[in-house]
Design a protein around this motif. Structure first.
Motif: not given
Length: 162
Positions: A53-56, A74-75
């Motif tokens: 979730f953090t990367l999204c 990030s993603l």
């Protein structure tokens, strides 16, 4: 094209570091305990989901080109067409902002928030002092933040008025 980095506040860095260290410590502790296979798998899966979730959603930068305002993550990249933007103004979130669903400082602020004066908005920022509010023609609102926010706001206003 203009691109500005999202800078995380000291609070974000401290909360992110302490939370990550605590999760890793609990995971290592659970690994060393006998007969905890299910707990280790559940804990490991929860940690992986949190970081996904953090990367999204964690904002890395905000960029503006001729067609869109982009929240670079990030993603994924969230693009808001300039033609859909009705208004943009410098606006810091208040202490009374209520988090509906999202992060309140873990690797930034992102997710749904609500304030008495502003109503409901989706946030992507690292420091409250770097924020600006983007209101779309359909009523949706985004609280964004980046380094040199006044410069970004002026650039967006120029694109809107073209």
């Amino acid at each position: 094209m203009m691109k500005k980095q999202v800078v995380l506040s000291s609070y974000c860095w401290i909360i992110s570091a302490l939370s990550t260290a605590l999760m890793c410590g609990v995971f290592v502790y659970a690994l060393k305990r006998p007969d905890n296979d299910l707990a280790v798998w559940i804990l490991g899966a929860a940690i992986v989901v949190l970081f996904l979730f953090t990367l999204c959603y964690m904002p890395l930068s905000i960029s503006l080109d001729n067609e869109s305002l982009n929240i670079n993550r990030s993603l994924k990249i969230k693009s808001i067409p300039v033609a859909e933007i009705m208004e943009v103004k410098l606006c810091a979130p208040t202490m009374g902002a209520k988090r509906i669903c999202g992060s309140g400082g873990w690797f930034g602020w992102y997710g749904w928030f609500s304030e008495k004066d502003l109503g409901k908005y989706f946030a992507y920022y690292g420091k409250a002092s770097d924020c600006f509010l983007v209101t779309l023609k359909n009523g949706k609102k985004y609280m964004l933040g980046c380094k040199d926010a006044p410069e970004m706001v002026n650039a967006i206003k120029e694109k809107i008025n073209q």
